[in-house]
Design a protein around this motif. Structure first.
Motif: not given
Length: 216
Positions: A1-17
């Motif tokens: 998985m590309k970095l931008d996709t992986l990080l976006a996924q994690k930011l949404v998961q932890i409610s940082a977004i």
């Protein structure tokens, strides 16, 4: 998985977004917004925190390898900037957009010597106003700003234009469009909500939540 996709996924998961088209937030600008980003939240999640640190350090070495100083933009990027500077064994400072109202009234906390090459660290790039103020502060102190590394870029045209005018290169870990794709693909939001977010993104200053009539 590309970095931008992986990080976006994690930011949404932890409610940082947080995405709330039906119950929008109010930004400091006064805008109504269906999205709120608090990247300080990542500091509570070692896996995410470390991913950001490692990838920021990598991007700095790849794009600004002759940097002398890492500068975090207050307040959201102070911790991330310090972590990156520590991993690279480089000096660290942080930069305020306005001076503190007591003591020495510093805009820069730490030591930048004239002629030193500086990389700015920003947690999120929205209007670009805060980034531009800090850029000018470092330049006024004699620092040479090589570029800015951003965790999350809202991809607003106003910020992109300001950075181009200032001849400030930008490198980002992830961005609004990638986050929106991730949130839709993982059913975090509906297609209708995704469209509301796109409408907001095209004109954030004048966006009105669905079902609420604009007031003249």
């Amino acid at each position: 998985m590309k970095l931008d996709t992986l990080l976006a996924q994690k930011l949404v998961q932890i409610s940082a977004i947080k995405l709330q088209p039906d119950s929008p937030f109010t930004w400091a600008t006064g805008w109504s917004s269906p999205i709120y980003t608090d990247l300080r939240m990542t500091l509570s999640y070692p896996e995410v925190r470390n991913l950001i640190k490692v990838e920021m350090a990598r991007l700095i070495m790849e794009n600004f390898g002759d940097a002398d100083v890492i500068a975090g933009i207050a307040t959201g990027a102070i911790a991330h900037g310090a972590l990156v500077a520590d991993s690279l064994a480089m000096p660290f400072v942080y930069v305020r957009s306005t001076p503190k109202d007591h003591g020495l009234e510093n805009l820069i906390e730490g030591d930048i010597k004239p002629g030193q090459k500086v990389v700015l660290i920003e947690d999120q790039l929205s209007t670009g106003n805060n980034c531009m103020k800090c850029l000018n502060t470092v330049r006024d102190a004699g620092g040479i700003v090589l570029g800015v590394v951003v965790i999350f870029d809202y991809q607003f045209s106003m910020a992109a234009k300001a950075l181009r005018r200032a001849k400030l290169p930008i490198v980002t870990l992830t961005n609004f469009e990638t986050m929106l794709d991730v949130a839709t693909d993982n059913a975090v939001i509906s297609d209708t909500d995704a469209e509301a977010l796109r409408q907001w993104h095209s004109d954030p200053e004048n966006w009105t939540p669905m079902g609420i009539n604009a007031v003249d």
